[in-house]
Motif scaffolding. Structure first.
Motif, PDB file in Angstrom:
ATOM      1  N   ARG A   1       0.857  -1.174   0.000  1.00 54.64           N
ATOM      2  CA  ARG A   1       0.000   0.000   0.000  1.00 54.64           C
ATOM      3  C   ARG A   1       0.897   1.228   0.000  1.00 54.64           C
ATOM      4  N   LYS A   2       0.839   2.024  -1.068  1.00 54.19           N
ATOM      5  CA  LYS A   2       1.782   3.124  -1.234  1.00 54.19           C
ATOM      6  C   LYS A   2       1.627   4.205  -0.170  1.00 54.19           C
ATOM      7  N   GLN A   3       0.407   4.431   0.282  1.00 53.22           N
ATOM      8  CA  GLN A   3       0.199   5.488   1.249  1.00 53.22           C
ATOM      9  C   GLN A   3       0.537   5.051   2.665  1.00 53.22           C
ATOM     10  N   SER A   4       0.964   3.813   2.832  1.00 55.43           N
ATOM     11  CA  SER A   4       1.209   3.310   4.178  1.00 55.43           C
ATOM     12  C   SER A   4       2.491   3.862   4.787  1.00 55.43           C
ATOM     13  N   GLY A   5       3.431   4.331   3.939  1.00 54.43           N
ATOM     14  CA  GLY A   5       4.681   4.851   4.465  1.00 54.43           C
ATOM     15  C   GLY A   5       5.563   3.767   5.061  1.00 54.43           C
TER      16      GLY A   5
ATOM     17  N   ILE B   1      -5.367  -7.797  -7.238  1.00 58.28           N
ATOM     18  CA  ILE B   1      -4.941  -9.049  -7.871  1.00 58.28           C
ATOM     19  C   ILE B   1      -6.007  -9.677  -8.766  1.00 58.28           C
ATOM     20  N   MET B   2      -7.239  -9.204  -8.710  1.00 54.30           N
ATOM     21  CA  MET B   2      -8.285  -9.792  -9.542  1.00 54.30           C
ATOM     22  C   MET B   2      -8.579  -8.984 -10.807  1.00 54.30           C
ATOM     23  N   PHE B   3      -8.241  -7.682 -10.812  1.00 55.69           N
ATOM     24  CA  PHE B   3      -8.505  -6.846 -11.979  1.00 55.69           C
ATOM     25  C   PHE B   3      -7.253  -6.678 -12.827  1.00 55.69           C
ATOM     26  N   ASP B   4      -7.484  -6.416 -14.101  1.00 56.15           N
ATOM     27  CA  ASP B   4      -6.405  -6.150 -15.052  1.00 56.15           C
ATOM     28  C   ASP B   4      -6.125  -4.644 -15.056  1.00 56.15           C
ATOM     29  N   TRP B   5      -4.936  -4.266 -14.610  1.00 53.65           N
ATOM     30  CA  TRP B   5      -4.569  -2.848 -14.488  1.00 53.65           C
ATOM     31  C   TRP B   5      -3.643  -2.391 -15.611  1.00 53.65           C
ATOM     32  N   SER B   6      -3.403  -3.235 -16.587  1.00 55.67           N
ATOM     33  CA  SER B   6      -2.390  -2.932 -17.607  1.00 55.67           C
ATOM     34  C   SER B   6      -2.697  -1.667 -18.398  1.00 55.67           C
ATOM     35  N   ASP B   7      -3.980  -1.362 -18.631  1.00 57.27           N
ATOM     36  CA  ASP B   7      -4.338  -0.179 -19.416  1.00 57.27           C
ATOM     37  C   ASP B   7      -4.915   0.941 -18.565  1.00 57.27           C
ATOM     38  N   PHE B   8      -4.839   0.784 -17.245  1.00 54.21           N
ATOM     39  CA  PHE B   8      -5.439   1.794 -16.375  1.00 54.21           C
ATOM     40  C   PHE B   8      -4.541   3.021 -16.267  1.00 54.21           C
ATOM     41  N   GLU B   9      -5.138   4.182 -16.401  1.00 55.47           N
ATOM     42  CA  GLU B   9      -4.426   5.444 -16.249  1.00 55.47           C
ATOM     43  C   GLU B   9      -5.078   6.223 -15.118  1.00 55.47           C
ATOM     44  N   GLY B  10      -4.330   6.437 -14.072  1.00 56.74           N
ATOM     45  CA  GLY B  10      -4.889   7.129 -12.920  1.00 56.74           C
ATOM     46  C   GLY B  10      -4.275   6.604 -11.636  1.00 56.74           C
ATOM     47  N   ASP B  11      -4.879   6.929 -10.535  1.00 52.82           N
ATOM     48  CA  ASP B  11      -4.405   6.514  -9.214  1.00 52.82           C
ATOM     49  C   ASP B  11      -4.970   5.133  -8.886  1.00 52.82           C
ATOM     50  N   SER B  12      -4.154   4.105  -9.063  1.00 58.17           N
ATOM     51  CA  SER B  12      -4.635   2.734  -8.856  1.00 58.17           C
ATOM     52  C   SER B  12      -4.963   2.474  -7.398  1.00 58.17           C
ATOM     53  N   GLU B  13      -4.235   3.111  -6.470  1.00 63.11           N
ATOM     54  CA  GLU B  13      -4.510   2.921  -5.050  1.00 63.11           C
ATOM     55  C   GLU B  13      -5.889   3.474  -4.689  1.00 63.11           C
ATOM     56  N   LYS B  14      -6.173   4.669  -5.174  1.00 62.58           N
ATOM     57  CA  LYS B  14      -7.468   5.293  -4.895  1.00 62.58           C
ATOM     58  C   LYS B  14      -8.609   4.483  -5.499  1.00 62.58           C
ATOM     59  N   MET B  15      -8.406   3.997  -6.718  1.00 55.77           N
ATOM     60  CA  MET B  15      -9.445   3.209  -7.382  1.00 55.77           C
ATOM     61  C   MET B  15      -9.661   1.874  -6.664  1.00 55.77           C
ATOM     62  N   ALA B  16      -8.564   1.217  -6.242  1.00 58.09           N
ATOM     63  CA  ALA B  16      -8.688  -0.068  -5.537  1.00 58.09           C
ATOM     64  C   ALA B  16      -9.417   0.111  -4.213  1.00 58.09           C
ATOM     65  N   THR B  17      -9.136   1.220  -3.525  1.00 62.31           N
ATOM     66  CA  THR B  17      -9.810   1.495  -2.256  1.00 62.31           C
ATOM     67  C   THR B  17     -11.299   1.726  -2.478  1.00 62.31           C
ATOM     68  N   ALA B  18     -11.642   2.463  -3.531  1.00 61.39           N
ATOM     69  CA  ALA B  18     -13.050   2.756  -3.821  1.00 61.39           C
ATOM     70  C   ALA B  18     -13.823   1.490  -4.180  1.00 61.39           C
ATOM     71  N   ILE B  19     -13.249   0.655  -5.035  1.00 59.80           N
ATOM     72  CA  ILE B  19     -13.917  -0.591  -5.431  1.00 59.80           C
ATOM     73  C   ILE B  19     -14.024  -1.525  -4.227  1.00 59.80           C
ATOM     74  N   GLY B  20     -12.972  -1.564  -3.416  1.00 51.33           N
ATOM     75  CA  GLY B  20     -12.995  -2.414  -2.223  1.00 51.33           C
ATOM     76  C   GLY B  20     -14.094  -2.006  -1.260  1.00 51.33           C
ATOM     77  N   GLY B  21     -14.299  -0.698  -1.084  1.00 50.52           N
ATOM     78  CA  GLY B  21     -15.370  -0.223  -0.215  1.00 50.52           C
ATOM     79  C   GLY B  21     -16.743  -0.613  -0.728  1.00 50.52           C
ATOM     80  N   ALA B  22     -16.938  -0.496  -2.047  1.00 51.03           N
ATOM     81  CA  ALA B  22     -18.215  -0.879  -2.654  1.00 51.03           C
ATOM     82  C   ALA B  22     -18.415  -2.387  -2.615  1.00 51.03           C
TER      83      ALA B  22
END
Length: 281
Positions: free
Chosen positions: A9-13, A139-160
């Protein structure tokens, strides 16, 4: 073992020293885990769901539902005990202990092609489940073509994934004008923190921004960012322990070997594994 260490987790420091500690602990645990797999056979673990196979749509609610379907979970309601559920799907989950002050939340990777997720045992259960959902998305989604903040997107999808919009509206109502104590019962039902429930209610337009901001200030004052006012029951991995006890009772390994694998005392393993004579079945 072929062990791959993927992103933290990149924001974990998490410091380099802590990352080295995590990798060493993961290697040590996986070697113990696969020692029992080698004895009992790979078939004792189910084949995991296909990883990096889900395409991102850009809609977090849609992607969360597709993740539930991919993991063969109900589209509505709580996902239940998440660690237990993932272990039953063949995903290895490891909780690691840290000294106070170490910043680590989660990491994922693969061992012999099988996905594993590492989490901090010291975190509250709500945070553990949120991080677990976050790592699952990675680990379940394909991020190869994703442009943006993957950490923020993973957190949002995880919450939903943990608390879908349809459930939020059903459990909380279409509109609420305040954050109230009865919402804690929903936190308990879905195994989510009070912070995540408020965030999801805000994203689903159940509460307005100013109500959420007021709550976040209050949460900081009361320490609710790290300790929920109504604790969520603990979740722990159990598959490794079960397999060791199974091997002992099938005379595949000795009690002493089982104690070594579990890093437990011989007496403790004997008490948890062997029936006393008067209660033997």
């Amino acid at each position: 073992l072929q062990i791959e260490f993927h992103e933290y987790r990149k924001q974990s420091g998490c410091s380099i020293k802590s990352q080295d500690y995590v990798q060493s602990a993961v290697e040590e645990y996986l070697n113990r885990f696969y020692a029992i797999i080698e004895i009992l056979g790979e078939k004792v673990l189910p084949d995991p769901p296909a990883c990096y196979s889900l395409a991102l749509t850009g809609d977090i609610e849609t992607d969360a539902m597709r993740l539930r379907e991919h993991l063969q979970l109900a589209r509505v309601g709580s996902v239940g005990k998440l660690i237990e559920g993932l272990e039953n799907l063949g995903i290895i989950v490891f909780l690691i202990d840290f000294e106070a002050g170490v910043k680590f939340s989660g990491m994922n990777g693969f061992v012999n092609g099988r996905p594993y997720i590492v989490l901090s045992r010291n975190a509250p259960t709500g945070a553990i489940r949120s991080t677990l959902a976050h790592e699952l998305v990675h680990i379940m989604f394909d991020w190869s073509d994703f442009e943006g903040d993957s950490e923020k997107m993973a957190t949002a999808i995880g919450g939903a994934f943990l608390f879908p919009k349809s459930d939020a509206i059903r459990e909380l109502g279409v509109v609420r004008h305040s954050i109230s104590k009865d919402m804690l019962l929903v936190c308990q039902e879905y195994g989510i923190s009070f912070m995540l429930l408020t965030k999801r209610a805000n994203l689903c337009n159940i509460i307005h921004d100013h109500i959420a901001k007021k709550f976040y200030i209050q949460a900081n004052q009361y320490g609710w960012r790290y300790n929920d006012p109504l604790p969520i029951p603990d979740e722990v991995p159990t598959v490794f322990e079960q397999l060791v006890y199974r091997a002992i009772n099938q005379n595949e390994i000795s009690l002493q070997k089982g104690a070594e694998l579990l890093k437990a005392s011989l007496l403790e393993v004997e008490e948890r594994c062997v029936f006393k004579t008067e209660t033997a079945v």
